[in-house]
Design a protein around this motif. Sequence first.
Motif, PDB file in Angstrom:
ATOM      1  N   TYR A  95      -3.930  -5.899   6.430  1.00 39.32           N
ATOM      2  CA  TYR A  95      -2.476  -5.728   6.975  1.00 39.32           C
ATOM      3  C   TYR A  95      -1.471  -5.694   6.059  1.00 39.32           C
ATOM      4  N   MET A  96      -1.630  -6.851   5.165  1.00 41.75           N
ATOM      5  CA  MET A  96      -0.707  -7.205   4.165  1.00 41.75           C
ATOM      6  C   MET A  96      -0.592  -6.104   2.949  1.00 41.75           C
ATOM      7  N   SER A  97      -1.673  -5.385   2.720  1.00 41.35           N
ATOM      8  CA  SER A  97      -1.808  -4.167   1.916  1.00 41.35           C
ATOM      9  C   SER A  97      -0.914  -3.052   2.466  1.00 41.35           C
ATOM     10  N   GLY A  98      -1.161  -2.850   3.799  1.00 44.17           N
ATOM     11  CA  GLY A  98      -0.202  -1.990   4.234  1.00 44.17           C
ATOM     12  C   GLY A  98       1.294  -2.247   4.397  1.00 44.17           C
ATOM     13  N   VAL A  99       1.619  -3.601   4.579  1.00 39.50           N
ATOM     14  CA  VAL A  99       2.962  -4.273   4.325  1.00 39.50           C
ATOM     15  C   VAL A  99       3.515  -3.822   3.179  1.00 39.50           C
ATOM     16  N   ARG A 100       2.690  -4.281   2.037  1.00 44.58           N
ATOM     17  CA  ARG A 100       3.082  -4.050   0.779  1.00 44.58           C
ATOM     18  C   ARG A 100       3.382  -2.719   0.267  1.00 44.58           C
ATOM     19  N   ASP A 101       2.750  -1.692   0.782  1.00 46.88           N
ATOM     20  CA  ASP A 101       2.799  -0.286   0.280  1.00 46.88           C
ATOM     21  C   ASP A 101       4.003   0.212   1.258  1.00 46.88           C
ATOM     22  N   ALA A 102       4.116  -0.421   2.395  1.00 41.78           N
ATOM     23  CA  ALA A 102       5.453   0.272   2.998  1.00 41.78           C
ATOM     24  C   ALA A 102       6.660  -0.291   2.401  1.00 41.78           C
ATOM     25  N   ARG A 103       6.646  -1.412   1.913  1.00 40.61           N
ATOM     26  CA  ARG A 103       7.812  -1.894   1.304  1.00 40.61           C
ATOM     27  C   ARG A 103       8.048  -1.350  -0.156  1.00 40.61           C
ATOM     28  N   ARG A 104       7.015  -0.926  -0.856  1.00 42.53           N
ATOM     29  CA  ARG A 104       7.277  -0.158  -2.290  1.00 42.53           C
ATOM     30  C   ARG A 104       7.408   1.427  -1.695  1.00 42.53           C
ATOM     31  N   GLY A 105       7.628   1.686  -0.651  1.00 41.40           N
ATOM     32  CA  GLY A 105       7.824   3.078  -0.362  1.00 41.40           C
ATOM     33  C   GLY A 105       6.737   4.162  -0.858  1.00 41.40           C
ATOM     34  N   ARG A 106       5.696   3.851  -0.709  1.00 45.67           N
ATOM     35  CA  ARG A 106       4.585   4.875  -1.154  1.00 45.67           C
ATOM     36  C   ARG A 106       3.543   4.780  -0.197  1.00 45.67           C
ATOM     37  N   GLN A 107       2.837   5.908  -0.293  1.00 45.77           N
ATOM     38  CA  GLN A 107       1.745   6.265   0.690  1.00 45.77           C
ATOM     39  C   GLN A 107       0.547   5.240   0.192  1.00 45.77           C
ATOM     40  N   ALA A 108      -0.139   4.732   1.131  1.00 42.06           N
ATOM     41  CA  ALA A 108      -1.486   3.758   0.918  1.00 42.06           C
ATOM     42  C   ALA A 108      -2.333   4.900   0.338  1.00 42.06           C
ATOM     43  N   ASP A 109      -2.931   4.282  -0.687  1.00 43.27           N
ATOM     44  CA  ASP A 109      -4.076   4.813  -1.264  1.00 43.27           C
ATOM     45  C   ASP A 109      -5.647   4.470  -0.694  1.00 43.27           C
ATOM     46  N   LYS A 110      -5.613   4.289   0.449  1.00 44.19           N
ATOM     47  CA  LYS A 110      -6.718   3.757   0.783  1.00 44.19           C
ATOM     48  C   LYS A 110      -7.141   4.432   2.076  1.00 44.19           C
TER      49      LYS A 110
END
Length: 320
Positions: free
Chosen positions: A218-233
């Motif tokens: 969950y925290m990885s998804g939040v981090r990716d969203a805040r950075r405005g980039r698509q999750a690479d997972k």
Amino acid sequence: MNYIGELISLGVACSWTLAALFSEIGSRHLGVTVMNMWRMLLALLFSMLLMWAFMGAPYPVYAGSEAWLWLLASGVVGYFFGDWCLFNSYLTIGSRFGQLFMTLAPAFTAMFAFAMLGQTLSWHSLLAMGVTMGGIAVAVTDKAGTRSGEPLPLKGVLFGLGAALGQGLGLVLSKIGLDYYIADVPIDVLPSVRGFLPFGSNLIRCVAGLVCFSAFYYMSGVRDARRGRQADKVTLRASLQDRRGLWAMLGAVMTGPFIGVGFSLMAVEYTAAGIASTLMATTPILILLPSRWLFGQPITPRAVLGAIISVVGVSLFFLL
């Protein structure tokens, strides 16, 4: 003499060999975090079913607060930190070399067992540990046995060291938690349920692992969203479409956190934690031939020599 703890430990080594192979395949398909979330969820469900079938409740009914505390701590250290490092080592240096660094787990186990449990080892047990670990190191540090022949990357080395530390400390924490769990069971009930208590302990550890990996996801998804980039997972939904990854994950669950870890907790009940961990560390020897078949890693004379030395070391536990 009775060597039931040592024999269980050798069985665990076989189970973990299969788990390592399944885990490398599954991690390459599903990713480390998603792979471990599925592992923890299914291992938890299987453990609950086993407890329900043999102890009448889908949870460790006799475990008190201290048992829960120590076993949850073991799950955080062993399942979350240790397995996260281990699976990342599989992706960076492969399961064969990932298991190389797991040979350091007995040293970490013995160190923490000495500091936290006051356990000591006889000279012949120390000798057997040294010979076994030396043989394993000879077998799996042969660079001629790698596909590239290049030195291992620092990132993979650090992941391997973290995995060994997590397993060593996690095993000792499990031992402490299991002792509290056993003490919580009524004396008149203990003989009939003692064999299932390690699986109840593992259930608690799975709870900690599942919670930690879910929070990390969950925290990885939040981090990716805040950075405005698509999750690479790989997402959980996408992982359901990968049949090979899911089958590999199921195999890893059955041989790893369900069967393997459950019996590893049983092993430390019957023998010293350092001895059990050393015998479990023979996995890198057992993985040589399957790695050849599955991943094309050559078996060299040095690897064979290391296997022979390791077998001699294991034999010393029984002969001295």
